[in-house]
Scaffold this motif. Structure first.
Motif, PDB file in Angstrom:
ATOM      1  N   PHE A   1      -9.342   8.828  -0.186  1.00 11.52           N
ATOM      2  CA  PHE A   1     -10.517   8.750  -0.773  1.00 11.52           C
ATOM      3  C   PHE A   1     -10.498   7.742  -2.210  1.00 11.52           C
ATOM      4  O   PHE A   1      -9.722   8.143  -2.779  1.00 11.52           O
ATOM      5  N   ILE A   2     -11.438   6.865  -1.826  1.00 11.72           N
ATOM      6  CA  ILE A   2     -10.934   5.537  -2.832  1.00 11.72           C
ATOM      7  C   ILE A   2     -12.555   5.635  -3.735  1.00 11.72           C
ATOM      8  O   ILE A   2     -13.468   5.341  -3.171  1.00 11.72           O
ATOM      9  N   PRO A   3     -12.427   5.938  -4.961  1.00 14.47           N
ATOM     10  CA  PRO A   3     -13.821   5.833  -5.796  1.00 14.47           C
ATOM     11  C   PRO A   3     -14.286   4.362  -5.711  1.00 14.47           C
ATOM     12  O   PRO A   3     -13.241   3.371  -5.952  1.00 14.47           O
ATOM     13  N   ILE A   4     -15.407   4.010  -5.376  1.00 15.70           N
ATOM     14  CA  ILE A   4     -15.917   2.632  -5.372  1.00 15.70           C
ATOM     15  C   ILE A   4     -15.689   1.882  -6.580  1.00 15.70           C
ATOM     16  O   ILE A   4     -16.398   2.368  -7.591  1.00 15.70           O
ATOM     17  N   GLY A   5     -15.048   0.731  -6.478  1.00 19.90           N
ATOM     18  CA  GLY A   5     -15.033  -0.044  -7.853  1.00 19.90           C
ATOM     19  C   GLY A   5     -13.787   0.520  -8.516  1.00 19.90           C
ATOM     20  O   GLY A   5     -13.781  -0.448  -9.719  1.00 19.90           O
ATOM     21  N   LYS A   6     -13.070   1.513  -8.412  1.00 19.36           N
ATOM     22  CA  LYS A   6     -12.031   1.708  -9.339  1.00 19.36           C
ATOM     23  C   LYS A   6     -10.662   1.576  -8.678  1.00 19.36           C
ATOM     24  O   LYS A   6     -10.512   2.123  -7.491  1.00 19.36           O
ATOM     25  N   PRO A   7      -9.723   0.705  -9.322  1.00 21.46           N
ATOM     26  CA  PRO A   7      -8.350   0.677  -8.705  1.00 21.46           C
ATOM     27  C   PRO A   7      -7.712   2.124  -8.750  1.00 21.46           C
ATOM     28  O   PRO A   7      -7.713   2.959  -9.550  1.00 21.46           O
ATOM     29  N   THR A   8      -7.134   2.663  -7.382  1.00 25.42           N
ATOM     30  CA  THR A   8      -6.580   3.796  -7.124  1.00 25.42           C
ATOM     31  C   THR A   8      -5.305   3.778  -6.719  1.00 25.42           C
ATOM     32  O   THR A   8      -5.091   3.275  -5.600  1.00 25.42           O
ATOM     33  N   VAL A   9      -4.335   4.629  -7.064  1.00 25.58           N
ATOM     34  CA  VAL A   9      -2.968   4.459  -6.424  1.00 25.58           C
ATOM     35  C   VAL A   9      -3.010   5.437  -5.442  1.00 25.58           C
ATOM     36  O   VAL A   9      -3.502   6.692  -5.625  1.00 25.58           O
ATOM     37  N   VAL A  10      -2.892   5.156  -4.070  1.00 25.78           N
ATOM     38  CA  VAL A  10      -2.993   6.135  -2.689  1.00 25.78           C
ATOM     39  C   VAL A  10      -1.658   6.363  -2.318  1.00 25.78           C
ATOM     40  O   VAL A  10      -1.474   7.499  -1.688  1.00 25.78           O
ATOM     41  N   PHE A  11      -0.734   5.595  -2.485  1.00 24.86           N
ATOM     42  CA  PHE A  11       0.901   5.981  -2.183  1.00 24.86           C
ATOM     43  C   PHE A  11       1.672   5.507  -3.467  1.00 24.86           C
ATOM     44  O   PHE A  11       1.658   4.583  -4.036  1.00 24.86           O
ATOM     45  N   SER A  12       2.827   6.363  -3.356  1.00 21.60           N
ATOM     46  CA  SER A  12       3.840   6.048  -4.617  1.00 21.60           C
ATOM     47  C   SER A  12       5.070   6.534  -3.921  1.00 21.60           C
ATOM     48  O   SER A  12       5.255   7.559  -3.557  1.00 21.60           O
ATOM     49  N   SER A  13       6.109   5.991  -4.360  1.00 18.61           N
ATOM     50  CA  SER A  13       7.603   6.421  -3.754  1.00 18.61           C
ATOM     51  C   SER A  13       8.589   5.968  -4.886  1.00 18.61           C
ATOM     52  O   SER A  13       8.544   4.632  -5.254  1.00 18.61           O
ATOM     53  N   ASP A  14       9.421   6.734  -5.114  1.00 16.47           N
ATOM     54  CA  ASP A  14      10.541   6.541  -6.177  1.00 16.47           C
ATOM     55  C   ASP A  14      11.599   5.617  -5.486  1.00 16.47           C
ATOM     56  O   ASP A  14      11.870   5.796  -4.288  1.00 16.47           O
ATOM     57  N   SER A  15      12.023   4.742  -6.180  1.00 16.87           N
ATOM     58  CA  SER A  15      13.177   4.052  -5.821  1.00 16.87           C
ATOM     59  C   SER A  15      14.278   4.655  -5.833  1.00 16.87           C
ATOM     60  O   SER A  15      14.613   5.545  -6.620  1.00 16.87           O
ATOM     61  N   LEU A  16      15.321   4.367  -4.717  1.00 18.83           N
ATOM     62  CA  LEU A  16      16.504   5.076  -4.581  1.00 18.83           C
ATOM     63  C   LEU A  16      17.543   4.795  -5.537  1.00 18.83           C
ATOM     64  O   LEU A  16      18.554   5.728  -5.862  1.00 18.83           O
ATOM     65  N   ASP A  17      17.837   3.587  -5.954  1.00 16.41           N
ATOM     66  CA  ASP A  17      18.793   3.103  -6.990  1.00 16.41           C
ATOM     67  C   ASP A  17      18.316   2.804  -8.219  1.00 16.41           C
ATOM     68  O   ASP A  17      19.075   1.994  -9.118  1.00 16.41           O
ATOM     69  N   SER A  18      17.092   3.209  -8.744  1.00 12.64           N
ATOM     70  CA  SER A  18      16.676   3.146 -10.031  1.00 12.64           C
ATOM     71  C   SER A  18      15.825   4.092 -10.420  1.00 12.64           C
ATOM     72  O   SER A  18      15.169   4.773  -9.725  1.00 12.64           O
ATOM     73  N   LYS A  19      15.378   3.972 -11.802  1.00 13.75           N
ATOM     74  CA  LYS A  19      14.126   5.056 -12.054  1.00 13.75           C
ATOM     75  C   LYS A  19      12.893   4.481 -11.807  1.00 13.75           C
ATOM     76  O   LYS A  19      11.761   5.144 -12.182  1.00 13.75           O
ATOM     77  N   GLY A  20      12.684   3.129 -11.239  1.00  8.90           N
ATOM     78  CA  GLY A  20      11.284   2.825 -10.966  1.00  8.90           C
ATOM     79  C   GLY A  20      10.747   3.416  -9.609  1.00  8.90           C
ATOM     80  O   GLY A  20      11.167   4.362  -9.083  1.00  8.90           O
ATOM     81  N   ASN A  21       9.639   2.699  -9.072  1.00 11.30           N
ATOM     82  CA  ASN A  21       8.853   3.055  -8.144  1.00 11.30           C
ATOM     83  C   ASN A  21       8.191   1.938  -7.300  1.00 11.30           C
ATOM     84  O   ASN A  21       7.964   0.990  -7.942  1.00 11.30           O
ATOM     85  N   LEU A  22       7.739   2.209  -6.110  1.00 13.17           N
ATOM     86  CA  LEU A  22       6.801   1.376  -5.543  1.00 13.17           C
ATOM     87  C   LEU A  22       5.391   2.083  -5.225  1.00 13.17           C
ATOM     88  O   LEU A  22       5.553   3.230  -4.797  1.00 13.17           O
ATOM     89  N   GLN A  23       4.221   1.433  -5.441  1.00 17.90           N
ATOM     90  CA  GLN A  23       3.185   2.065  -5.385  1.00 17.90           C
ATOM     91  C   GLN A  23       2.136   1.170  -4.668  1.00 17.90           C
ATOM     92  O   GLN A  23       2.278  -0.094  -4.693  1.00 17.90           O
ATOM     93  N   LEU A  24       1.095   1.596  -3.910  1.00 22.13           N
ATOM     94  CA  LEU A  24       0.185   0.934  -3.176  1.00 22.13           C
ATOM     95  C   LEU A  24      -1.316   1.314  -4.199  1.00 22.13           C
ATOM     96  O   LEU A  24      -1.547   2.366  -3.983  1.00 22.13           O
TER      97      LEU A  24
END
Length: 190
Positions: free
Chosen positions: A159-182
């Motif tokens: 569910f995406i609010p119209i006109g607002k950037p929304t993180v819909v997916f996020s995954s932690d990186s396995l080899d660092s403390k960062g992550n990947l998100q959409l």
């Protein structure tokens, strides 16, 4: 002979009157009201695939865009990628001037995004979303010469609010403390 005709006429009159009465007493067939046709809207979707570092700041990002509609058979697909060769076997043909022959297996890497079943709910855009983000990692170990292929797959109703950037997916990186998100932004097209 008059008696049978009179009986027959009386019987027909009774049957027609009875059927007519029955038809009047029977409930009327329900009339199904046609649902008012919903207007079809077009939306510009912007997808941002973003690597986020340990400090929670973007390190790398890529943007992919498409247009979708709220029509019933709406579907959108995006494919961006490469085929990466990975050596699987290597052999030489002996001698001083040995000829080395290497065989490769190719791995698809890139971004695949599919959007289905787009419709509006209040002031949000609902859609069935799947994303596959695959890439070759840069090795942190200097002695590691084989490529590491990382893959993130997500599928969900979003569910995406119209006109607002929304993180819909996020995954932690396995080899660092960062992550990947959409992140997804839906903008109504006029």
């Amino acid at each position: 002979m008059r008696k049978p005709i009179l009986t027959y006429s009386l019987l027909l009159f009774t049957l027609s009157f009875g059927v007519g009465t029955f038809a009047q007493d029977a409930p009327a067939t329900p009339v199904v009201a046609k649902e008012a046709a919903k207007p079809v809207h077009y939306y510009h979707l912007s997808f941002v695939v973003q690597e986020v570092g340990e400090d929670n700041k973007p390190v790398n990002s890529r943007v992919y865009t498409t247009t979708v509609t709220t029509a019933t058979s709406s579907h959108a697909s995006m494919r961006a990628g490469s085929r990466i060769p990975i050596p699987t076997t290597s052999y030489s043909s002996g001698g001083e001037k040995a000829l080395v022959n290497t065989q490769f297996q190719y791995v698809d890497v890139g971004v695949n995004i599919d959007v289905n079943a787009v419709h509006e709910i209040d002031r949000q855009l609902a859609l069935d979303l799947s994303a596959d983000v695959t890439g070759v990692a840069t090795g942190n170990e200097p002695n590691l010469h084989q490529p590491v292929v990382r893959q993130n797959k997500w599928q969900s109703v979003a569910f995406i609010p119209i006109g607002k950037p929304t993180v819909v997916f996020s995954s932690d990186s396995l080899d660092s403390k960062g992550n990947l998100q959409l992140l997804v932004t839906a903008t109504l097209m006029q």
